[in-house]
Design a protein around this motif. Sequence first.
Motif, short mmCIF file in Angstrom:
data_model
loop_
_atom_site.label_atom_id
_atom_site.label_comp_id
_atom_site.label_asym_id
_atom_site.label_seq_id
_atom_site.Cartn_x
_atom_site.Cartn_y
_atom_site.Cartn_z
N THR A 1 -14.15 -7.99 2.98
CA THR A 1 -13.01 -8.08 3.88
C THR A 1 -13.41 -8.81 5.15
O THR A 1 -14.33 -8.43 5.85
CB THR A 1 -12.49 -6.69 4.25
OG1 THR A 1 -12.11 -6.01 3.05
CG2 THR A 1 -11.30 -6.78 5.18
N VAL A 52 -9.80 -10.20 1.16
CA VAL A 52 -10.34 -8.98 0.54
C VAL A 52 -11.34 -9.34 -0.55
O VAL A 52 -12.43 -8.78 -0.62
CB VAL A 52 -9.19 -8.12 -0.02
CG1 VAL A 52 -9.75 -6.90 -0.75
CG2 VAL A 52 -8.26 -7.68 1.09
N VAL A 58 -7.83 -12.71 -3.09
CA VAL A 58 -6.80 -11.73 -2.75
C VAL A 58 -6.84 -11.54 -1.24
O VAL A 58 -7.92 -11.34 -0.66
CB VAL A 58 -7.04 -10.39 -3.48
CG1 VAL A 58 -5.99 -9.36 -3.05
CG2 VAL A 58 -7.02 -10.59 -4.99
N PRO A 87 -9.26 -0.96 -2.24
CA PRO A 87 -8.49 -1.54 -1.13
C PRO A 87 -9.36 -2.34 -0.16
O PRO A 87 -8.85 -3.22 0.54
CB PRO A 87 -7.89 -0.30 -0.44
CG PRO A 87 -7.82 0.74 -1.52
CD PRO A 87 -9.02 0.49 -2.38
N TYR A 97 -6.72 -1.14 -7.38
CA TYR A 97 -5.78 -2.18 -7.79
C TYR A 97 -6.33 -2.99 -8.95
O TYR A 97 -7.54 -3.20 -9.06
CB TYR A 97 -5.50 -3.13 -6.61
CG TYR A 97 -4.89 -2.44 -5.41
CD1 TYR A 97 -3.53 -2.17 -5.35
CD2 TYR A 97 -5.69 -2.05 -4.34
CE1 TYR A 97 -2.98 -1.53 -4.25
CE2 TYR A 97 -5.14 -1.41 -3.24
CZ TYR A 97 -3.79 -1.15 -3.21
OH TYR A 97 -3.25 -0.50 -2.12
N SER A 143 0.84 -1.20 0.00
CA SER A 143 0.00 0.00 0.00
C SER A 143 0.87 1.24 0.00
O SER A 143 2.05 1.21 0.37
CB SER A 143 -0.92 0.01 1.23
OG SER A 143 -0.16 0.11 2.43
N LYS A 166 -5.25 -9.65 2.33
CA LYS A 166 -4.56 -8.49 2.90
C LYS A 166 -3.77 -8.94 4.12
O LYS A 166 -4.28 -9.64 4.99
CB LYS A 166 -5.57 -7.41 3.29
CG LYS A 166 -4.94 -6.17 3.93
CD LYS A 166 -6.00 -5.14 4.31
CE LYS A 166 -6.60 -4.47 3.10
NZ LYS A 166 -7.55 -3.38 3.45
N LEU A 180 -1.24 -6.52 -0.21
CA LEU A 180 -2.26 -7.33 -0.86
C LEU A 180 -1.54 -8.44 -1.63
O LEU A 180 -0.57 -8.17 -2.35
CB LEU A 180 -3.13 -6.51 -1.81
CG LEU A 180 -4.08 -5.49 -1.19
CD1 LEU A 180 -4.94 -4.86 -2.27
CD2 LEU A 180 -4.95 -6.11 -0.11
#
Length: 386
Positions: free
Chosen positions: A383, A224, A208, A289, A243, A192, A210, A199
């Motif tokens: 998340t 995520v 994905v 994010p 992203y 980040s 985090k 990530l």
Amino acid sequence: MWCQLLLWPLDWFCCLCFAETVTVDPQTGSLLLPDKWGDIHIADLLPDGTYALQPRPMAQLGPGRILGNRLDADGNLILCDVLKGLLRLNTTTGALESLSSRVSSSSQLTPDTPVFYANSLDIAANGSVYFTSSSDILPARARDGSYDTGFAWVLNNFRGIPRGRVLVYHPHTRQTHVVAAGFYYSDGIVVSEDGSYLLVVETDALRVVKIWLRGEKAGQREIVVDSLPGLPAGLSKASDGNYWVSMTVPVPPYSRYLSPILLRAFISWSPRSWRPPVKVWGAVLKISPEGEMLQLLLDPDGSRVATASAATEHNGRLFLGSIMGGPFVSFVNLAGIQHHTANATNSAGAKAAASKASNWGRVGGWSLHEQQDLWGQRATGRTRKL
């Protein structure tokens, strides 16, 4: 609009073949392209906006296969080699230096172990290099002399054991530590902007993850995005703070029947002609994010872009690496894309947005794919802790 840059000079001995990642020199706009032979090519930006491949590779790195790469603050090219680990190439002199091929004994996780299958990397503001080690199965040399990362992935996938790791190399101390382990093929990685989290793409888990580096959650992992409709590979920053996740192929529909270990073993060691076919597409997903899915760029039949393994955004273009590409690099003109938005929790809304796309080979937006889970209850607010 999907476009392809034909990068094949008259001298066929310098043919670009399978550029899995694309790095853009921010000073000149040139493209740095590693191929499956271990060569690093340069494509110069011309005044008309096209590119021309230089007649000879900038460097030939010998046995191995280069996957992820980034330019550091000094203009050196940091590389992940599946055999040699983390490397640094001086782009001026061509000198090659090994940065890390073994975890330091001071690491809390898996100390003093080899770095196998270095895959992707990102560089933090302080110069630390975060990179992934996807598996402990090294690629074998194929008949054509290249190293077959695809077959190594097949063996790792069908084995079903999480041996992927995330590592960090500290240039000031030259120490390599393991940040986290136990991934089902860790692939793309980004740091980040504030350096508070990573990530990481977990390819075989279709998600994905985090990893928090600082703050109250330091050391914790969260999912995520999960239940992706394709096999995720690359991960990179978008210009708007979000992203890009590149997905090589759709999830095969027969994968649900591969739970018996003997069946997986049989398929993995069977001749390739015996294996079930896999559909080809070109797909890149933009996520926030927090894991909200914002935009999908899709070439449904792979006629313009196929098996996108990495995405690099620069000056309004999204350059795409490929694991099965020819002597070219594909890119997307982001400014010319018609954006289609939809309520991700409403399949009807997603269908309506998809139906408005005049040509999915040329424009980007939402699409349904075969995997309806993409539009289900996990589409937003994904998340959560592992």
